[in-house]
Design an enzyme around this catalytic site. Structure first.
Site, mmCIF file in Angstrom:
data_model
loop_
_atom_site.group_PDB
_atom_site.id
_atom_site.type_symbol
_atom_site.label_atom_id
_atom_site.label_comp_id
_atom_site.label_asym_id
_atom_site.label_seq_id
_atom_site.Cartn_x
_atom_site.Cartn_y
_atom_site.Cartn_z
ATOM 1 N N ARG A 57 -14.744 26.590 18.386
ATOM 2 C CA ARG A 57 -14.884 26.384 19.227
ATOM 3 C C ARG A 57 -13.996 26.177 19.867
ATOM 4 N NH1 ARG A 57 -18.007 22.406 16.298
ATOM 5 N NH2 ARG A 57 -20.332 22.310 17.463
ATOM 6 N N ASP A 59 -20.640 29.237 15.242
ATOM 7 C CA ASP A 59 -20.937 28.555 15.978
ATOM 8 C C ASP A 59 -21.808 29.055 17.402
ATOM 9 O OD1 ASP A 59 -21.883 24.990 16.449
ATOM 10 O OD2 ASP A 59 -20.150 24.658 15.698
ATOM 11 N N HIS A 119 -27.039 25.788 15.256
ATOM 12 C CA HIS A 119 -25.546 26.738 15.536
ATOM 13 C C HIS A 119 -25.995 27.953 15.569
ATOM 14 C CE1 HIS A 119 -23.963 22.003 16.367
ATOM 15 N NE2 HIS A 119 -24.528 21.750 15.285
ATOM 16 N N GLU A 145 -28.015 19.813 12.066
ATOM 17 C CA GLU A 145 -27.790 19.635 13.868
ATOM 18 C C GLU A 145 -28.867 21.111 14.296
ATOM 19 O OE1 GLU A 145 -24.581 16.762 15.709
ATOM 20 O OE2 GLU A 145 -24.416 19.533 15.025
ATOM 21 N N TRP A 172 -22.203 13.705 6.177
ATOM 22 C CA TRP A 172 -20.998 13.747 6.851
ATOM 23 C C TRP A 172 -21.723 12.346 8.360
ATOM 24 C CZ3 TRP A 172 -22.129 13.852 12.547
ATOM 25 C CH2 TRP A 172 -23.949 14.834 12.605
ATOM 26 N N PHE A 175 -11.212 13.133 12.264
ATOM 27 C CA PHE A 175 -10.005 13.076 13.146
ATOM 28 C C PHE A 175 -10.164 14.151 14.238
ATOM 29 C CE2 PHE A 175 -6.837 13.572 8.812
ATOM 30 C CZ PHE A 175 -7.423 12.268 8.296
ATOM 31 N N ASP A 176 -11.277 14.337 14.774
ATOM 32 C CA ASP A 176 -11.617 15.017 16.240
ATOM 33 C C ASP A 176 -11.393 13.464 16.964
ATOM 34 O OD1 ASP A 176 -13.485 14.814 15.053
ATOM 35 O OD2 ASP A 176 -15.121 16.057 16.085
ATOM 36 N N TRP A 229 -13.135 19.204 14.249
ATOM 37 C CA TRP A 229 -14.266 19.349 15.657
ATOM 38 C C TRP A 229 -13.135 19.805 16.292
ATOM 39 C CZ3 TRP A 229 -18.111 22.183 12.403
ATOM 40 C CH2 TRP A 229 -17.989 21.377 11.556
ATOM 41 N N THR A 230 -13.484 21.308 17.021
ATOM 42 C CA THR A 230 -12.022 21.208 17.951
ATOM 43 C C THR A 230 -12.373 21.744 19.393
ATOM 44 O OG1 THR A 230 -12.457 23.307 17.873
ATOM 45 C CG2 THR A 230 -10.748 22.487 16.075
#
Length: 763
Positions: free
Chosen positions: A164, A193, A266, A329, A395, A421-422, A470-471
């Site tokens: 990302r 991704d 993705h 996903e 997850w 942690f996002d 995730w960014t």
């Protein structure tokens, strides 16, 4: 304030240790016996290590060269002052560290144990030892002690999404070095991704020349309306030489890198470069926004050839036994409309598109296994039947991991509830933009990777845990560090030391060590989030009265507050609340204000002293405030559902019962729901309220009218009055039916919708 802490740690390092909890070791060792006296490390100390411990010995010498200006001279075991000694009685990755008045002895059965002993020794040195290139040679005194240590879990992981947003190899190496300091041993590198393909594949150059760059990037949150973009081309990738350099660096830090190549979903960046890999064959762009996209790999022979060729390039670059293939996903709409896919389902006697995904994953697994590797996939790979030798990363909660462990598959726990942690880590409105959710430091520290649903034999399949970053909303290196630190300290302790058995006792000790650890993070130039001097407020109820409690995580601080702009007072006990109130407060250390100013507004409504029960518990990922959050007089944020006031329920029909304890008059009930379809969150289609008088007569009101007062917030008012007169009742029952399955064409299609609700205001 930080300078004071620095001096405190340095003075302690000079020999003023009085008890073991004054040593800021993270993760905490299994056993520490502190003794009187110190040992001095300077340029005169000599070193001996066996060849097996070369990585640990060289790391120590390089560390001292960079931080103290000298290296230890190597000599024989008999003459050395610092000795690495092989001891087969030690568990894998474990060690014994003995510091006496004359020498330091490290005993380990393997190279990993010796390396982790060095990381402990490193943390015993003052933070100034972390600084690079000293102007003159230094010397350090460390306490005499004996530490016996080993990890509770064999897998201790940290993830970084470089698809990302892209982060260069030097930052990735710094990231890995920080994992090593905390005895974490796996780095999960997310390389592909929808928004970018980040790894060079020789046979497919357009994966990086086209797939590594997007034309623009979303500004703000995905849920913002209208969406805005920056109009700037963005991207980057790692050459295979870059990958080799990072892998070699990781090996010297005892970290194993697991690459992730996403499939079958993705995959938009890859399909943009090679449209024939999709089901439609049409040209599509690299994604410029976030979310889940319909374009996924089509299970054609040419797609499998492509993926096998890609993996044939990837596998030799990474010594890890694992290759992560994603599997999460993956919308099935294009597969449903694809003649080839439907024929394949029929020819292979598969049940449906989920069975087709299982076929896809199992075929890839056979290829990966043929190369001597194993696959890891997100818990969606359980759908349609799990590949025979796959390891599952759970997850979406713990259930996927529970199911996999019961089937005797290895599991790595990484649930959104504790390890994303996002997600936001603080209630503060000035926190940097995040995807949502709420995972504060204490929540991470409270994590137990082994579910109570598993017996002792099944628990053996839980290899460990991992935190994920995730960014989508993390654009630069400083923000990466802000989101990771200090939460990674908690995850490292959970996975190495083991989960807490007494949270209320262990967490204050941990926070004390985190506070003392911060000067080390300063020396390492890590941009950590400091929420240790923040205030947290909580409503307490006792004998029909309402009180407001203020707490701050660290010891030795003073809290001062005012209520409704009254004179400021020192907080000594919970504050009595008898009307709608605004509380303002600050934390003081040695008379100096630290942290951010705190404020809270409390609405004193007719339900605030009542009792509440729910037919289902909120999802563990969104349960921070518990059921009492719904009638505590405090509303959640208007801009995000990531705080302790919003409660989230995944796919459940919610029923709420409120008991007033006595007959009262009520006119209406006001409720708020978060509505963000881009994140699978849908307000209910209707809400039904019931109340009863003393004779049991029921008054019912149903509403389908929702008023939008703020973006993403839907308000509903249930009128329970009769002919404009209040209804006398002892209780209230509210039904909130779940929205249902998310329809095709929307984010999360085919999944259960989330319901998010905060304060219920009774008037």
């Amino acid at each position: 304030m930080r300078k004071i802490l620095f001096l405190f740690i340095f003075v302690m390092s000079a020999g003023m240790f009085s008890q073991s909890d004054q040593i800021a070791l993270i993760p905490k060792p299994q056993s520490l016996e502190l003794k009187k006296g110190t040992f001095k490390i300077d340029e005169n100390i000599t070193l001996y290590f066996e060849p097996e411990f070369e990585i640990a010995g060289n790391f120590l010498n390089d560390f001292l060269q960079n931080g103290a200006g000298f290296q230890l001279k190597k000599t024989s075991e008999k003459e050395a002052d610092l000795i690495f000694k092989k001891d087969v009685s030690q568990p894998s990755e474990g060690y014994i560290l003995v510091i006496s008045n004359s020498k330091i002895t490290i005993k380990a059965s393997d190279a990993s144990g010796a390396f982790y002993a060095v990381q402990t020794l490193r943390q015993l040195l003052p933070p100034q030892a972390e600084a690079k290139n000293p102007t003159k040679k230094q010397s350090f005194s460390i306490p005499q002690l004996t530490i016996t240590d080993y990890p509770k879990f064999q897998y201790r992981g940290m993830h970084l999404d470089c698809a990302r947003h892209f982060f260069d190899k030097e930052f990735v190496k710094k990231y890995i070095a920080n994992l090593a300091l905390l005895k974490m041993n796996y780095f999960h590198w997310h390389l592909t991704d929808d928004q970018g393909w980040r790894i060079e594949i020789k046979k497919y150059p357009e994966l990086t020349s086209k797939g590594a760059f997007r034309e623009e990037t979303l500004i703000g949150h995905y849920n913002d309306t209208p969406q805005k973009f920056d109009g700037k081309r963005y991207g980057g990738f790692y050459t295979q030489e870059d990958i080799k350099e990072v892998v070699a660096f990781a090996a010297k830090h005892n970290v194993t890198i697991i690459p992730e190549i996403e499939m079958p979903g993705h995959a938009q960046a890859a399909i943009s470069a090679y449209p024939e890999l999709g089901c439609t064959g049409t040209q599509i762009p690299v994604a410029t926004t976030w979310g889940v996209f319909e374009d996924i790999f089509c299970p054609k022979e040419e797609t499998f050839t492509f993926l096998e060729n890609v993996l044939s390039d990837v596998i030799p670059l990474f010594p890890s036994e694992y290759i992560h293939i994603g599997g999460d996903e993956a919308p099935k709409l294009q597969w449903k409309n694809c003649a080839h896919c439907q024929k394949l389902i029929k020819d292979k006697n598969l049940k449906d598109e989920h069975g087709l995904q299982s076929y896809f994953i199992q075929r890839i697994e056979k290829f990966v296994n043929s190369k001597g590797k194993k696959i890891i996939g997100w818990d969606e790979i359980l759908e349609g039947g799990l590949a025979p030798n796959a390891t599952v990363m759970s997850w979406r909660g713990m259930q996927g991991g529970i199911d996999a462990a019961k089937e005797k598959h290895d599991v790595i726990m990484t649930p959104t509830s504790h390890s994303y942690f996002d997600y936001y880590q603080s209630d503060n409105p000035d926190e940097p933009l995040a995807i949502g959710g709420f995972v504060p430091l204490k929540k991470v520290y409270s994590f137990n990777p082994i579910p109570k649903e598993l017996n002792a034999e099944e628990s053996k399949y839980i290899l460990g845990a991992q935190a994920n970053l995730w960014t989508e909303y993390i654009q630069n290196e400083k923000q990466v560090e802000y989101m990771v630190f200090p939460r990674i300290l908690a995850m490292s302790e959970v996975t190495w030391s083991g989960p807490s058995e007494n949270l209320e006792k262990d967490y204050p000790d941990f926070v004390t060590r985190v506070e003392a650890f911060m000067p080390r993070l300063d020396s390492l130039n890590i941009n950590y989030a400091n929420h240790l001097y923040e205030l947290e407020g909580k409503i307490l109820k006792e004998d029909g009265k309402v009180f407001y409690e203020l707490t701050t995580p660290t010891k030795g601080k003073e809290i001062c507050y005012s209520i409704n702009n009254s004179e400021t007072k020192v907080y000594l006990k919970p504050i009595l609340i008898e009307e709608s109130s605004k509380i303002s407060a600050n934390v003081f250390k040695n008379g100096e204000k630290v942290g951010r100013e705190f404020s809270e507004e409390i609405m004193y409504h007719k339900g605030i002293t009542a009792k509440i029960s729910l037919n289902v518990s909120p999802n563990p990922a969104y349960a921070a405030g518990g059921k009492e959050a719904l009638i505590n007089g405090i509303s959640g944020s208007d801009k995000r559902y990531g705080d302790k006031e919003w409660l989230g329920f995944w796919g459940d029909d919610l029923e709420i019962t409120i008991d007033f304890g006595k007959e009262i008059e009520i006119n209406s009930v006001n409720l708020r729901f978060y509505d963000a379809p881009g994140q699978w969150i849908h307000a209910p289609k209707e809400v039904i309220g019931f109340c009863y008088d003393l004779e049991g007569k029921k008054n019912t009101s149903s509403t389908k009218y929702f008023q939008n007062l703020q973006p993403n917030i839907k308000n509903v008012k249930i009128d329970l009055s009769i002919k404009n007169k209040p209804f006398k009742t002892k209780g209230l029952h509210i039904k909130v039916p779940n929205y249902g399955t998310i329809p095709e064409g929307q984010q999360g299609a085919g999944n259960k919708a989330w319901t998010f609700i905060d304060e219920i205001i009774i008037e």
